[in-house]
Design a protein around this motif. Structure first.
Motif, PDB file in Angstrom:
ATOM      1  N   SER A 168       0.845  -1.191   0.000  1.00  0.00           N
ATOM      2  CA  SER A 168       0.000   0.000   0.000  1.00  0.00           C
ATOM      3  C   SER A 168       0.880   1.240   0.000  1.00  0.00           C
TER       4      SER A 168
ATOM      5  N   THR B 113       0.805   5.525   0.903  1.00  0.00           N
ATOM      6  CA  THR B 113       0.124   6.651   1.522  1.00  0.00           C
ATOM      7  C   THR B 113       0.837   7.937   1.153  1.00  0.00           C
ATOM      8  N   GLN B 114       0.116   8.823   0.510  1.00  0.00           N
ATOM      9  CA  GLN B 114       0.643  10.155   0.246  1.00  0.00           C
ATOM     10  C   GLN B 114       0.017  11.071   1.289  1.00  0.00           C
TER      11      GLN B 114
ATOM     12  N   SER C  48      -2.771  15.806   0.498  1.00  0.00           N
ATOM     13  CA  SER C  48      -3.587  15.801  -0.710  1.00  0.00           C
ATOM     14  C   SER C  48      -3.315  17.036  -1.569  1.00  0.00           C
TER      15      SER C  48
ATOM     16  N   GLU D  74      -0.567  17.079 -10.703  1.00  0.00           N
ATOM     17  CA  GLU D  74      -0.846  16.033  -9.719  1.00  0.00           C
ATOM     18  C   GLU D  74       0.334  15.074  -9.717  1.00  0.00           C
TER      19      GLU D  74
ATOM     20  N   PHE E 190       1.886  11.426  -8.305  1.00  0.00           N
ATOM     21  CA  PHE E 190       1.510  10.119  -7.769  1.00  0.00           C
ATOM     22  C   PHE E 190       2.755   9.313  -7.397  1.00  0.00           C
TER      23      PHE E 190
ATOM     24  N   GLY F 266      -0.587   5.715  -4.771  1.00  0.00           N
ATOM     25  CA  GLY F 266      -1.136   6.524  -3.706  1.00  0.00           C
ATOM     26  C   GLY F 266      -2.259   7.391  -4.241  1.00  0.00           C
ATOM     27  N   ALA F 267      -2.892   8.125  -3.348  1.00  0.00           N
ATOM     28  CA  ALA F 267      -4.061   8.927  -3.708  1.00  0.00           C
ATOM     29  C   ALA F 267      -3.702  10.175  -4.513  1.00  0.00           C
TER      30      ALA F 267
ATOM     31  N   GLN G 249      -8.980   5.624 -13.902  1.00  0.00           N
ATOM     32  CA  GLN G 249      -8.846   6.760 -12.996  1.00  0.00           C
ATOM     33  C   GLN G 249     -10.192   7.457 -12.922  1.00  0.00           C
TER      34      GLN G 249
ATOM     35  N   GLN H 233      -9.685  10.929  -8.590  1.00  0.00           N
ATOM     36  CA  GLN H 233      -9.138   9.814  -7.827  1.00  0.00           C
ATOM     37  C   GLN H 233      -7.796   9.355  -8.402  1.00  0.00           C
ATOM     38  N   SER H 234      -7.235   8.364  -7.731  1.00  0.00           N
ATOM     39  CA  SER H 234      -5.979   7.782  -8.192  1.00  0.00           C
ATOM     40  C   SER H 234      -6.266   6.687  -9.222  1.00  0.00           C
TER      41      SER H 234
ATOM     42  N   THR I  22      -6.398   2.787 -10.594  1.00  0.00           N
ATOM     43  CA  THR I  22      -6.637   1.418 -10.152  1.00  0.00           C
ATOM     44  C   THR I  22      -6.462   0.487 -11.333  1.00  0.00           C
TER      45      THR I  22
END
Lengths: 114, 115
Positions: A3, A5-6, A9, A88, A90, A105-106, B37, B41-42, B44
């Protein structure tokens, strides 16, 4: 399972200031780590990656990241940002060995202000 | 790296219809991946497509909804079937170049809106 985690946000920053985008990962096995950037209405572009070797990796556009195994982190840094860095970002992880899926990550929205 | 193109770049579709997205690479690649996406969101992973074998789907994604073809080493298609507004997303293909770069490169994405 892996997993990512960023921790932020959104990160607002003024032009020419330094920036750090934080990324922590979780995995019980060896992984590869990546940072991708997504400009508005575009696909993902690879910024940099850590596969093995030196823990400090340098990427495109003046970005660098440091792999810290003990803290399971892979933070992205740039000493002086430009307006054009607004995008953005990632962080992603994959199992080591190739041909494995990326877990993202988000995302962190970097907004550079004049 | 690799140069990846996707068609269409964007589309607006009616619910209940299907759309096939194409992904073309300028070099032969072993593995191709399809990601979704959703808005804001990110990414998947939907499925992994290896040439000459059936695609491998992630949990929550099924072949009837997202059939994938991989006829050769430079091309793949993803179909979004019987669409609903919840399928509105950006769909991206990525490739891992043959030869062990252990790195995925992404196409520009297909922005799908379902009304």
């Amino acid at each position: 399972a892996q997993s990512v985690t960023q921790l932020d946000s959104q990160v607002p920053v003024f032009e020419e200031a330094p920036v750090e985008l934080r990324c922590n990962y979780s995995s019980s096995v060896s992984v590869y780590l990546f940072w991708y950037v997504q400009y508005p209405n575009q696909g993902l572009q690879l910024l940099l990656k850590y596969l093995s070797g030196s823990t400090l990796v340098k990427g495109i556009n003046g970005f660098e990241a440091e792999f810290n195994k003990s803290q399971t982190s892979f933070h992205l840094r740039k000493p002086s940002v430009h307006i054009s860095d607004t995008a953005e970002y990632f962080c992603a992880v994959s199992l080591s060995g190739g041909y494995n899926k990326l877990i993202f990550g988000a995302g962190t929205r970097l907004a550079v202000h004049p | 790296s690799a140069v990846i193109s996707q068609k269409p770049s964007r589309d607006i579709c009616q619910r209940g219809t299907s759309l096939t997205i194409q992904c073309q690479v300028d070099s032969q690649v072993t593995m191709m991946f399809w990601y979704r996406q959703q808005p804001g969101q990110s990414l998947t992973l939907i499925a992994t497509a290896n040439q000459g074998s059936e695609a491998t789907y992630e949990s929550g994604f099924v072949i009837d909804k997202f059939p994938i073809s991989r006829p050769n080493l430079t091309f793949s298609t993803l179909t979004v079937s019987n669409m609903s507004p919840e399928d509105s997303s950006i769909y991206l293909c990525s490739v891992e170049v043959t030869g062990g770069t252990d790195t995925q490169y992404f196409g520009p994405g297909t922005r799908l809106t379902v009304l």
